[in-house]
Scaffold this active site. Structure first.
Site, PDB file in Angstrom:
ATOM      1  N   LYS A  98       8.690  12.239  -0.894  1.00  8.53           N
ATOM      2  CA  LYS A  98       8.352  12.115  -2.315  1.00  8.53           C
ATOM      3  C   LYS A  98       6.949  11.591  -2.579  1.00  8.53           C
ATOM      4  O   LYS A  98       6.410  11.804  -3.644  1.00  8.53           O
ATOM      5  CB  LYS A  98       9.359  11.192  -3.000  1.00  8.53           C
ATOM      6  CG  LYS A  98      10.661  11.888  -3.380  1.00  8.53           C
ATOM      7  CD  LYS A  98      11.478  11.032  -4.302  1.00  8.53           C
ATOM      8  CE  LYS A  98      12.676  11.792  -4.856  1.00  8.53           C
ATOM      9  NZ  LYS A  98      13.502  10.936  -5.714  1.00  8.53           N
ATOM     10  N   GLY A  99       6.374  10.886  -1.659  1.00  4.81           N
ATOM     11  CA  GLY A  99       5.054  10.327  -1.945  1.00  4.81           C
ATOM     12  C   GLY A  99       5.152   8.874  -2.351  1.00  4.81           C
ATOM     13  O   GLY A  99       5.987   8.487  -3.160  1.00  4.81           O
ATOM     14  N   GLY A 129      -7.019   6.635   4.406  1.00 11.33           N
ATOM     15  CA  GLY A 129      -6.643   5.304   4.868  1.00 11.33           C
ATOM     16  C   GLY A 129      -5.139   5.094   4.826  1.00 11.33           C
ATOM     17  O   GLY A 129      -4.624   4.063   5.252  1.00 11.33           O
ATOM     18  N   THR A 130      -4.441   6.112   4.352  1.00  9.45           N
ATOM     19  CA  THR A 130      -3.002   5.993   4.140  1.00  9.45           C
ATOM     20  C   THR A 130      -2.194   6.146   5.417  1.00  9.45           C
ATOM     21  O   THR A 130      -1.049   5.731   5.476  1.00  9.45           O
ATOM     22  CB  THR A 130      -2.541   7.109   3.195  1.00  9.45           C
ATOM     23  OG1 THR A 130      -2.914   8.370   3.765  1.00  9.45           O
ATOM     24  CG2 THR A 130      -3.190   6.975   1.827  1.00  9.45           C
ATOM     25  N   ARG A 150      12.290  10.876   1.775  1.00  7.85           N
ATOM     26  CA  ARG A 150      12.237  10.683   3.226  1.00  7.85           C
ATOM     27  C   ARG A 150      10.977   9.899   3.567  1.00  7.85           C
ATOM     28  O   ARG A 150       9.874  10.286   3.179  1.00  7.85           O
ATOM     29  CB  ARG A 150      12.207  12.063   3.885  1.00  7.85           C
ATOM     30  CG  ARG A 150      12.298  12.090   5.379  1.00  7.85           C
ATOM     31  CD  ARG A 150      12.784  13.461   5.856  1.00  7.85           C
ATOM     32  NE  ARG A 150      11.849  14.530   5.567  1.00  7.85           N
ATOM     33  CZ  ARG A 150      11.184  15.223   6.513  1.00  7.85           C
ATOM     34  NH1 ARG A 150      11.380  14.969   7.787  1.00  7.85           N
ATOM     35  NH2 ARG A 150      10.348  16.184   6.182  1.00  7.85           N
ATOM     36  N   GLU A 195       1.338   5.796  -4.943  1.00  8.17           N
ATOM     37  CA  GLU A 195       1.079   5.237  -6.262  1.00  8.17           C
ATOM     38  C   GLU A 195       2.243   4.440  -6.857  1.00  8.17           C
ATOM     39  O   GLU A 195       2.033   3.518  -7.646  1.00  8.17           O
ATOM     40  CB  GLU A 195       0.640   6.364  -7.206  1.00  8.17           C
ATOM     41  CG  GLU A 195      -0.738   6.852  -6.790  1.00  8.17           C
ATOM     42  CD  GLU A 195      -1.159   8.173  -7.396  1.00  8.17           C
ATOM     43  OE1 GLU A 195      -1.898   8.134  -8.372  1.00  8.17           O
ATOM     44  OE2 GLU A 195      -0.756   9.236  -6.890  1.00  8.17           O
ATOM     45  N   GLY A 249      -0.173  14.290  -1.282  1.00  3.49           N
ATOM     46  CA  GLY A 249      -0.803  14.776  -0.062  1.00  3.49           C
ATOM     47  C   GLY A 249       0.205  15.032   1.038  1.00  3.49           C
ATOM     48  O   GLY A 249       0.412  16.174   1.460  1.00  3.49           O
ATOM     49  N   GLN A 304       1.455   1.166   2.311  1.00  3.08           N
ATOM     50  CA  GLN A 304       1.140   1.841   1.052  1.00  3.08           C
ATOM     51  C   GLN A 304       1.789   1.128  -0.116  1.00  3.08           C
ATOM     52  O   GLN A 304       1.173   0.898  -1.155  1.00  3.08           O
ATOM     53  CB  GLN A 304       1.649   3.285   1.098  1.00  3.08           C
ATOM     54  CG  GLN A 304       0.747   4.207   1.871  1.00  3.08           C
ATOM     55  CD  GLN A 304      -0.550   4.411   1.130  1.00  3.08           C
ATOM     56  OE1 GLN A 304      -0.599   5.049   0.098  1.00  3.08           O
ATOM     57  NE2 GLN A 304      -1.602   3.821   1.624  1.00  3.08           N
TER      58      GLN A 304
HETATM   59 MO1  MOS Z   1      -4.866   9.496  -6.962  1.00  2.33          MO
HETATM   60  S1  MOS Z   1      -5.365   8.491  -8.666  1.00  2.33           S
HETATM   61  O1  MOS Z   1      -3.775  10.664  -7.588  1.00  2.33           O
HETATM   62  O2  MOS Z   1      -6.261  10.232  -6.429  1.00  2.33           O
END
Ligand code: MOS
Length: 711
Positions: free
Chosen positions: A667-668, A473-474, A595, A671, A515, A605
């Site tokens: 970097k992601g 969903g990201t 980036r 979270e 990911g 996100q």
């Molecule tokens: Mo996420 S809690 O790293 O799946």
């Protein structure tokens, strides 16, 4: 056609520009099929039966009546299920016994899977499951989490995670500190509850076990199933085309295993969909935490001593450590530094990763403690953080790949209007509302996992990317489209990204905010290689030209660094002194996250993470009934997740965060948005009321009981 025409376009610059999701139209029109709705001929439906006791043994499963009910095909349970090997819970490093479904009569917690009723229709399976009589020998259970539990222990460290880290002499530094803070914080049990419930359909086709699933990593689920069923890994194929949210809960879980067991017995496809209620016990959750933070500082707020200890619960069958205390290891330096995470085993399901595991609850305690220290020192909370900004990793001693935390605070303070803030608590009123503002820092490690990708130049001039990525969903599918387009030097419209199929080969899961970082690395490598090959000229054969990549080696060659995304959270709240209600008026988060591939979905996100932080601060709390050991109100009415009416203006933005040395630069962002958000809100509630709330959620009854400093 000749390849020169396919690569002659000037380098596009898709990365960094906003693109709507490539599968967006399919999703909003309903054309996209989720795991629970893919049609299959001969499909049977399984309904799980879970234990009603929290500890004991199954004495008998009386299947006769259920088997006689309309449409019922079989009832699987520990008395008749085929033996399974132990699975391998990869990231955890040890097998999770909860995946060995129906293998014994022991019940380690309420909601443990005890049977699967399979019928022609879902309704028939449900009716039979609900009438299935399971007899138990019940034993006393213990679900009481808290500090001082005699079962508390220090878990062993593993290569990925040291449970304890120490530096310097804590006692000496506390003794030398002019200002000391010692406070306890707690966070409740929280649940992921993605909108799409877990669902899996298993069937055998051409000698292979095929599973249509909703997960964060099809390769990961396939490998678990191969181990459990003693199959050649090549004999298992797991696909997960669209995923309606995951947040850490969608790995290999009992329902995929149960579906595969039933498909094996019945020789036809079997689908198992979890109910919202079953998701409370079958897919993991965030453990409650009890944390203690002690800070010792000079009068100006420079830290001499930092001590953070966290406690979480785990089950009696498997260990999970919520690394609450870890976050300080990268965030703040002190002459003496001690962080430790402990665990207590209870008769409860095993917790698991949930969005920012460790950092989300840990940052609540640490960033509230920093705010309390700032108050004690009479120093502005942002200035306090600047004063304790480390040059290198406080524990590791490694340089940061990049650390733009203070740039986030500068930009955030400017946009939020922090400079005008009166630091005194409890002095702003708007009718019956008390107003306050708060801030907190955010960070999340920048990780990567080995991944493989294949990029094909098709004869029709398009390009196909294949990678076992998961778009939970990201917008990952779209991000990879942009990355591939730029690496190939073509427009994104000419690139088709295919994901969510374990046949595409090993790749990182959609987890750890890693990911897009991991997959884009692999995609870029393959795409660049392909582009170089095409530049040599020649024509493309009908089957296309495919180039594969594997990042394992490149990943291993990364120099050791402290790699993190950072952020600064700001919040303004209004507290109703008559009802105790906290209304959030606005939130602002400024992040430094490398980036940014697709600003449109990146913002979603980050905003989504911040909303989770609000939800965590004010609403979410799974209540466990001591007598039954199961949940009270195990549904989305009893477990309130912030809804539209709870959400004010939430803004997220970022500062430049280039890292020339990094091969990816991404970097992601999955979270870091939740990290520190709850602390910023709690700090704002203090600023409004003059009372510290160290226990989440900050419920109206707690606000009323605590009162205000104004009396
Ligand atoms: Mo996420 S809690 O790293 O799946």
């Amino acid at each position: 056609m000749t390849v020169t025409t396919t690569t002659s376009t000037a380098a596009s610059a898709a990365v960094g520009t906003s693109h709507t999701r490539v599968e967006g139209r399919d999703k909003v029109t309903g054309a996209a099929r989720y795991a629970g709705e893919v049609p299959l001929a001969g499909l049977a439906h399984g309904w799980l039966v879970v234990s009603t006791i929290a500890r004991g043994r199954i004495r008998a499963v009386d299947t006769a009546a259920a088997l006689a009910m309309p449409g019922v095909l079989t009832v699987l349970h520990h008395g008749n299920a085929q033996p399974l090997e132990s699975g391998y819970d990869g990231p955890m490093g040890t097998p999770d016994p909860a995946l060995q479904v129906f293998q014994h009569d022991r019940v380690p917690y309420a909601g443990w899977p005890v049977a699967l009723v399979v019928a022609e229709t879902s309704e028939q399976a449900r009716e039979a499951a609900e009438s299935l009589v399971v007899e138990y020998d019940e034993e006393p259970h213990d679900v009481a989490f808290g500090v001082g539990h005699p079962g508390t222990y220090l878990p062993e460290s593993n290569p990925r995670f040291a449970t304890e880290a120490t530096k310097g002499d804590l006692a000496n530094e506390f003794a030398a500190s002019a200002v000391v803070l010692d406070a306890e914080y707690s966070t409740p049990e929280e649940h992921h509850h993605p909108m799409e419930p877990h669902a899996a359909t298993a069937h055998w086709a051409n000698g292979r076990l095929e599973v249509i699933d909703s997960n964060q990593g099809s390769m990961f689920v396939a490998r678990e199933l191969a181990l459990l069923f003693s199959l050649d890994p090549a004999a298992v194929r797991v696909r997960s085309e669209h995923v309606g949210g995951a947040f850490g809960a969608k790995g290999c879980r009992p329902h995929q295993v149960a579906a595969a067991l039933a498909a094996t017995v019945l020789h036809r496809p079997v689908r198992v969909v979890l109910t919202r209620r079953q998701m409370f016990s079958l897919v993991g959750y965030r453990s409650p935490t009890a944390q203690r933070v002690r800070l010792g500082a000079d009068p100006d707020g420079r830290l001499r001593a930092l001590h953070h200890e966290g406690l979480n619960q785990t089950s009696t069958v498997h260990e999970f450590v919520e690394r609450s205390a870890d976050v300080a290891r990268a965030m703040y330096d002190a002459d003496a530094h001690h962080t430790v995470s402990r665990v207590v085993r209870l008769d409860v399901p095993t917790p698991t990763w949930m969005r920012a595991p460790g950092e989300a609850p840990g940052s609540f305690a640490l960033e509230c403690a920093l705010d309390e220290l700032a108050e004690k020192c009479g120093v502005d909370p942002i200035a306090l953080r600047a004063r304790n900004e480390p040059e290198v990793g406080p524990i590791s001693g490694l340089p940061f790949s990049s650390r733009r935390l203070l740039a986030c605070f500068d930009e955030g303070a400017r946009r939020f209007g922090w400079a005008d803030r009166d630091p005194r608590p409890g002095v702003r009123r708007d009718g019956r509302w008390l107003l306050g503002t708060g801030t907190a820092a955010a960070s999340f490690p920048t990780l990567a996992g080995p991944s493989t990708a294949a990029v094909t130049a098709e004869a029709d001039g398009t390009f196909t990317v294949r990678i076992t990525a998961a778009d939970v969903g990201t917008g990952a599918r779209t991000a990879l489209t942009l990355v591939a387009a730029d690496a190939l030097g073509v427009a994104p419209e000419r690139v088709v990204v295919r994901i969510g199929d374990s046949d595409f080969g090993p790749a990182m899961i959609a987890g750890g905010s890693a990911g897009t970082r991991s997959w884009s690395w692999a995609v870029e490598l393959a795409a660049r290689d392909l582009r170089a090959q095409l530049a040599l000229g020649g024509s493309i054969p009908p089957q296309g030209i495919t180039v594969r990549s594997d990042t394992t080696e490149a990943l291993g060659a990364l120099p050791p660094r402290e790699r993190h995304a950072f952020g600064a959270q700001f919040a303004e709240v209004a507290v109703d002194v008559a009802t105790g209600e906290v209304r959030v008026r606005r939130m602002l988060g400024i992040f430094a996250a490398g980036r940014i591939v697709n600003p449109l979905t990146a913002r979603s996100q980050l905003v989504g993470g911040m909303i989770w932080g609000l939800s965590m601060a004010l609403h979410e709390e799974a209540a466990r009934d001591a007598a039954f050991g199961s949940h009270v109100g195990a549904d989305l009415a009893g477990y309130h997740v912030a809804a539209n009416a709870d959400i004010p203006l939430v803004e997220a933005d970022w500062v430049d965060d280039p890292d020339e040395q990094d091969p990816v630069g991404v970097k992601g962002i999955g979270e870091v948005g939740i990290v520190g958000a709850a602390a910023a809100l709690a700090n704002a509630v203090w600023h409004a009321t003059g009372v510290r709330h160290r226990q989440l959620p900050i419920r109206p009854d707690r606000v009323l009981t605590a009162g205000t400093a104004l009396g």
